[in-house]
Design an enzyme around this catalytic site. Structure first.
Site, PDB file in Angstrom:
ATOM      1  N   GLY A 142       0.823  -1.213   0.000  1.00  0.00           N
ATOM      2  CA  GLY A 142       0.000   0.000   0.000  1.00  0.00           C
ATOM      3  C   GLY A 142       0.846   1.247   0.000  1.00  0.00           C
ATOM      4  O   GLY A 142       0.516   2.250   0.633  1.00  0.00           O
ATOM      5  N   ALA A 143       1.961   1.195  -0.723  1.00  0.00           N
ATOM      6  CA  ALA A 143       2.976   2.252  -0.641  1.00  0.00           C
ATOM      7  C   ALA A 143       2.890   3.265  -1.765  1.00  0.00           C
ATOM      8  O   ALA A 143       3.784   4.088  -1.931  1.00  0.00           O
ATOM      9  CB  ALA A 143       4.378   1.630  -0.622  1.00  0.00           C
ATOM     10  N   ASP A 148      -1.784  -7.740  -5.957  1.00  0.00           N
ATOM     11  CA  ASP A 148      -2.886  -7.618  -5.013  1.00  0.00           C
ATOM     12  C   ASP A 148      -2.580  -8.501  -3.811  1.00  0.00           C
ATOM     13  O   ASP A 148      -2.481  -9.724  -3.947  1.00  0.00           O
ATOM     14  CB  ASP A 148      -4.184  -8.057  -5.696  1.00  0.00           C
ATOM     15  CG  ASP A 148      -5.418  -7.859  -4.824  1.00  0.00           C
ATOM     16  OD1 ASP A 148      -5.272  -7.533  -3.632  1.00  0.00           O
ATOM     17  OD2 ASP A 148      -6.537  -8.031  -5.346  1.00  0.00           O
ATOM     18  N   VAL A 149      -2.423  -7.909  -2.630  1.00  0.00           N
ATOM     19  CA  VAL A 149      -2.082  -8.703  -1.445  1.00  0.00           C
ATOM     20  C   VAL A 149      -3.167  -9.710  -1.106  1.00  0.00           C
ATOM     21  O   VAL A 149      -2.921 -10.686  -0.385  1.00  0.00           O
ATOM     22  CB  VAL A 149      -1.808  -7.810  -0.213  1.00  0.00           C
ATOM     23  CG1 VAL A 149      -0.580  -6.946  -0.432  1.00  0.00           C
ATOM     24  CG2 VAL A 149      -3.031  -6.973   0.150  1.00  0.00           C
ATOM     25  N   SER A 163      -5.190  -0.076  14.488  1.00  0.00           N
ATOM     26  CA  SER A 163      -5.967   1.165  14.561  1.00  0.00           C
ATOM     27  C   SER A 163      -6.564   1.311  15.949  1.00  0.00           C
ATOM     28  O   SER A 163      -6.870   0.308  16.612  1.00  0.00           O
ATOM     29  CB  SER A 163      -7.099   1.127  13.527  1.00  0.00           C
ATOM     30  OG  SER A 163      -8.046   2.157  13.757  1.00  0.00           O
ATOM     31  N   TYR A 185     -14.312  -2.539   9.961  1.00  0.00           N
ATOM     32  CA  TYR A 185     -12.926  -2.055  10.002  1.00  0.00           C
ATOM     33  C   TYR A 185     -12.293  -2.321  11.367  1.00  0.00           C
ATOM     34  O   TYR A 185     -11.167  -2.828  11.460  1.00  0.00           O
ATOM     35  CB  TYR A 185     -12.902  -0.563   9.686  1.00  0.00           C
ATOM     36  CG  TYR A 185     -11.544   0.087   9.810  1.00  0.00           C
ATOM     37  CD1 TYR A 185     -10.543  -0.182   8.886  1.00  0.00           C
ATOM     38  CD2 TYR A 185     -11.259   0.977  10.851  1.00  0.00           C
ATOM     39  CE1 TYR A 185      -9.290   0.414   8.994  1.00  0.00           C
ATOM     40  CE2 TYR A 185     -10.029   1.584  10.962  1.00  0.00           C
ATOM     41  CZ  TYR A 185      -9.042   1.299  10.040  1.00  0.00           C
ATOM     42  OH  TYR A 185      -7.814   1.887  10.144  1.00  0.00           O
ATOM     43  N   LYS A 233      -9.042  -4.683  12.297  1.00  0.00           N
ATOM     44  CA  LYS A 233      -7.860  -4.171  12.984  1.00  0.00           C
ATOM     45  C   LYS A 233      -7.662  -4.850  14.337  1.00  0.00           C
ATOM     46  O   LYS A 233      -6.524  -5.015  14.794  1.00  0.00           O
ATOM     47  CB  LYS A 233      -7.960  -2.652  13.140  1.00  0.00           C
ATOM     48  CG  LYS A 233      -7.810  -1.901  11.819  1.00  0.00           C
ATOM     49  CD  LYS A 233      -6.514  -2.273  11.105  1.00  0.00           C
ATOM     50  CE  LYS A 233      -6.269  -1.432   9.864  1.00  0.00           C
ATOM     51  NZ  LYS A 233      -5.009  -1.812   9.173  1.00  0.00           N
TER      52      LYS A 233
END
Length: 252
Positions: A16-17, A66-67, A145, A158, A162
């Site tokens: 995601g860099a 795609d991870v 998060s 979400y 996390k």
């Protein structure tokens, strides 16, 4: 590990860099002397980050996959090992987010969030954990998060993902630590990146700023500094830790 592998440049991978926090982490690790694999599903964004790394005197390369695709992750990791002979740091930053009331969330959105945000981290750890275990060293940094431990409006899925990332960090610290591999996580506060602003408006960020004891929002560079520490020799005895980087939001 043979002599050539020991003398090879240290390799860091950031998923995601292509922008935001991931890009800032990639740039910081490049300044720290790592050869950085800038991984993102968007090849155009990753190429721009690599260009910036090179312009600053560092070295990097683009990795577009795609991870959420386990086979693609495994194929990429095998190629990485063939070309570099090592993997020293992996930052699992990739995420796909849809906020909304749980009762209204669609199955495709939930599936994609889980596939990228949780399974993608598992696939990356499976792929690089073997490399790191064989070389007897390595550092994995996940991204959790505050939503993992705090009730947050419209963040049920979400927050659950996390929460799983926090638990996975602790479990992998125990499982891989015996092989010399450290596994930690950073817990970002409110960081208004380009992507995040597509999900949270100005009023939402003002509310987050007001709740933050330091009185400001976070910057991508704040998280990059935390990752840099966890990846450094200064953190060589830090394993299974969730490093909160939120200006005090968690204690407010």
């Amino acid at each position: 590990m043979n002599t050539d592998e020991m003398n090879a440049p240290r390799v860091a991978v950031v998923t995601g860099a292509g922008r935001g926090i991931g890009a800032a982490v990639a740039l910081r690790l490049a300044r720290d002397g790592f050869h950085v694999v800038v991984a993102d599903i968007d090849a155009a964004h990753t190429a721009a980050v690599v260009e910036e790394i090179v312009s600053l005197g560092g070295t990097g390369e683009v990795a577009s996959f795609d991870v959420a695709d386990r086979a693609a992750v495994q194929s990429w990791a095998a190629d990485l090992l063939d070309r570099h002979g090592r993997c020293d740091v992996v930052v699992n930053n990739a995420i796909w987010i849809r906020y909304g009331a749980l009762l209204d969330m669609t199955e495709p959105d939930i599936d994609r969030m889980v596939d990228v945000g949780l399974k993608g981290v598992i696939w990356m750890i499976q792929a690089v954990g073997k490399i790191m275990s064989d070389q007897g060293s390595g550092c994995i940094v996940n991204v959790s998060s505050p939503a993992a431990t705090r009730g947050t409006q419209d963040a049920g899925v979400y927050g659950a993902i996390k929460g799983a990332i926090s638990s996975l960090t602790w479990q992998m610290a125990a499982e891989l630590g015996r092989h010399g591999v450290r596994v930690n996580a950073v817990v970002p506060g409110a960081v208004p990146t380009e992507g995040a602003r597509m999900l949270v408006d100005d009023d939402g960020y003002e509310l987050r700023r007001a709740k933050t004891p330091l009185g400001r929002l976070g910057k991508p560079e704040d998280l990059a500094g935390a990752v840099s520490f966890l990846a450094s020799e200064d953190a060589s005895f830090v394993n299974g830790h969730l490093l909160t980087v939120d200006g005090g939001l968690m204690v407010s």
